[in-house]
Write a protein that holds these residues in place. Sequence first.
Motif, PDB file in Angstrom:
ATOM      1  N   VAL A 115       0.880  -1.175   0.000  1.00  0.00           N
ATOM      2  CA  VAL A 115       0.000   0.000   0.000  1.00  0.00           C
ATOM      3  C   VAL A 115       0.912   1.218   0.000  1.00  0.00           C
ATOM      4  N   ILE A 116       0.710   2.086  -0.975  1.00  0.00           N
ATOM      5  CA  ILE A 116       1.473   3.343  -1.031  1.00  0.00           C
ATOM      6  C   ILE A 116       0.552   4.450  -0.534  1.00  0.00           C
ATOM      7  N   ASN A 117       0.920   5.080   0.569  1.00  0.00           N
ATOM      8  CA  ASN A 117       0.024   6.092   1.136  1.00  0.00           C
ATOM      9  C   ASN A 117       0.093   7.409   0.360  1.00  0.00           C
ATOM     10  N   ALA A 118      -0.712   8.350   0.753  1.00  0.00           N
ATOM     11  CA  ALA A 118      -0.813   9.611   0.015  1.00  0.00           C
ATOM     12  C   ALA A 118       0.471  10.415   0.077  1.00  0.00           C
ATOM     13  N   ALA A 119       1.361  10.084   1.006  1.00  0.00           N
ATOM     14  CA  ALA A 119       2.654  10.762   1.089  1.00  0.00           C
ATOM     15  C   ALA A 119       3.721  10.047   0.263  1.00  0.00           C
ATOM     16  N   GLY A 120       3.354   8.949  -0.402  1.00  0.00           N
ATOM     17  CA  GLY A 120       4.307   8.229  -1.236  1.00  0.00           C
ATOM     18  C   GLY A 120       5.190   7.262  -0.482  1.00  0.00           C
ATOM     19  N   ARG A 121       4.736   6.832   0.689  1.00  0.00           N
ATOM     20  CA  ARG A 121       5.524   5.878   1.484  1.00  0.00           C
ATOM     21  C   ARG A 121       4.845   4.511   1.478  1.00  0.00           C
ATOM     22  N   PRO A 122       5.629   3.429   1.354  1.00  0.00           N
ATOM     23  CA  PRO A 122       5.042   2.086   1.363  1.00  0.00           C
ATOM     24  C   PRO A 122       4.682   1.642   2.776  1.00  0.00           C
ATOM     25  N   ARG A 123       3.631   0.813   2.859  1.00  0.00           N
ATOM     26  CA  ARG A 123       3.220   0.246   4.137  1.00  0.00           C
ATOM     27  C   ARG A 123       2.453  -1.054   3.878  1.00  0.00           C
ATOM     28  N   ASP A 124       2.250  -1.831   4.900  1.00  0.00           N
ATOM     29  CA  ASP A 124       1.420  -3.039   4.881  1.00  0.00           C
ATOM     30  C   ASP A 124       1.737  -3.979   3.724  1.00  0.00           C
ATOM     31  N   PRO A 125       2.971  -4.481   3.625  1.00  0.00           N
ATOM     32  CA  PRO A 125       3.290  -5.423   2.540  1.00  0.00           C
ATOM     33  C   PRO A 125       2.613  -6.772   2.754  1.00  0.00           C
ATOM     34  N   VAL A 126       2.160  -7.371   1.672  1.00  0.00           N
ATOM     35  CA  VAL A 126       1.626  -8.733   1.691  1.00  0.00           C
ATOM     36  C   VAL A 126       2.302  -9.506   0.568  1.00  0.00           C
ATOM     37  N   VAL A 127       2.974 -10.581   0.909  1.00  0.00           N
ATOM     38  CA  VAL A 127       3.677 -11.383  -0.088  1.00  0.00           C
ATOM     39  C   VAL A 127       2.678 -12.303  -0.781  1.00  0.00           C
ATOM     40  N   VAL A 128       2.678 -12.241  -2.107  1.00  0.00           N
ATOM     41  CA  VAL A 128       1.813 -13.083  -2.918  1.00  0.00           C
ATOM     42  C   VAL A 128       2.556 -14.350  -3.333  1.00  0.00           C
TER      43      VAL A 128
END
Length: 472
Positions: free
Chosen positions: A197-210
């Motif tokens: 998830v890339i937030n509105a500030a352009g930072r990644p968060r909440d990775p989920v490995v597929v």
Amino acid sequence: MRGHGARVPILVGLIGLLSTAASPQATSSGASGKAVEPADRAAPGAAIAGQLRRGEWAPALAAAQAGIDRELAARQDHPQDHPTLAELVAWRAVAEAGLQRADDADWDWQVAQNLAGGWPISWEDLSSFGEAAKHLAQHPLRKVGEAPAGLDVRKASSAGGAAKEAKPARIASAAPPVLPPVLRGRSVPKWLVAELVINAAGRPRDPVVVTSRLPEMTYAVLEAARGWKFTPAMAAGAPVASFYTLNANGPAGKPLEELIRLDDAALRKVAELLRAHQWEEAEKRAHAQWNHAIDDNEQPATYLAVLLTLRALADAGLGREAPAICRWNAAQTLDPLLFHAGLRAYGAPGELLERNRWGAFPLTAEVAAAGLAAKPERIEPPKVVHETPPRYPNYLSQTTTSGTAVVAMIIDRAGVVREAEIQRSSGWHDMDASALDTVCDWQIEAERVDGKPVPVHYQWTVTFQVRTSPVN
């Protein structure tokens, strides 16, 4: 082989099988069993756990990081009381939460749950660590396509037309992942697909490995991604949070004959028959050439990998889907370059194999779909109901050479062998190739947990031993 979560089976007790050939003999044994709870593996990490319980956050953080560094430095044989990479990263997250480093703690907590094979580490596992752990318990691992609690996340679209769609986020700066030393000598495709998830500030968060079979690869890629910066997705002229698919080292899909030149006349003939959909003749020739190559020690591992790929195509053309997938996956471990091969020139069989590359089997989703109980009452390990013996290389049959190859694999709910690889080499590449090939022809009943078939990581030990006559 260890399971990463409390519900993922790991290898403990042994069961055995015996295979015999005309002159040499080969034996195989397998191992499986139920997982060990995290508390049972805590002895070497007792010092870290004690520091966390006492609120000694900085020393605990340093000790957890040292443990992670050791895990990434070299492959290790893990006793059951050794903390997993998932546990070490979870402990790092607790220490970061205690130090009020919320963003770091949240990211590491998500990584730890991904490393645990998709099973969220429970609150009970961390409850003794107090308020720092309570913070983490509020952030369970999300599902693919699911927004984190309290956040409106848009789907990315190049057009950005629909109300819930946005023009996609783009990477602004990104340091590439550093492959850890533990993976550099491992002959398997190194592939990872994750949703961020890339937030509105352009930072990644909440990775989920597929997709990822290598926990060290998962750690390395996500450790790099946490520092990436993005130009955020845009909707109605404003930045918004969005989903982003990260595909690390994905398949190139280059035609097989362009990826690896088929200079050998026998290989070219088999490929020609396959393109003409003459499956039976192709299978006959490829199998004969395989036996010749194993017996005479003429060909390197790459040749055997290509030949095994052609045999997989022939199997698929003849409707033998299970051995086809098994051989195709095994070929990619003999030479990982084949992971990038495109096989559509061979028609539907090639398309089937492309859909079943190494790492494509949705293991986490399949485990979750099985609906396993937290503490199952009965586990029945996989059972081989029909076994063919591995081919002993004929050029070694007049010597006293023996070898043992440990083959690791996934056995799915239908009993299909997937993603077989050599866990420990016999020391002879043709013996290793023979061991991989033979498990693809076995008929296996899947593991059952409380009567339900479930996918499982498994390993078999295949021993090649020459029979010798007594000296008169």
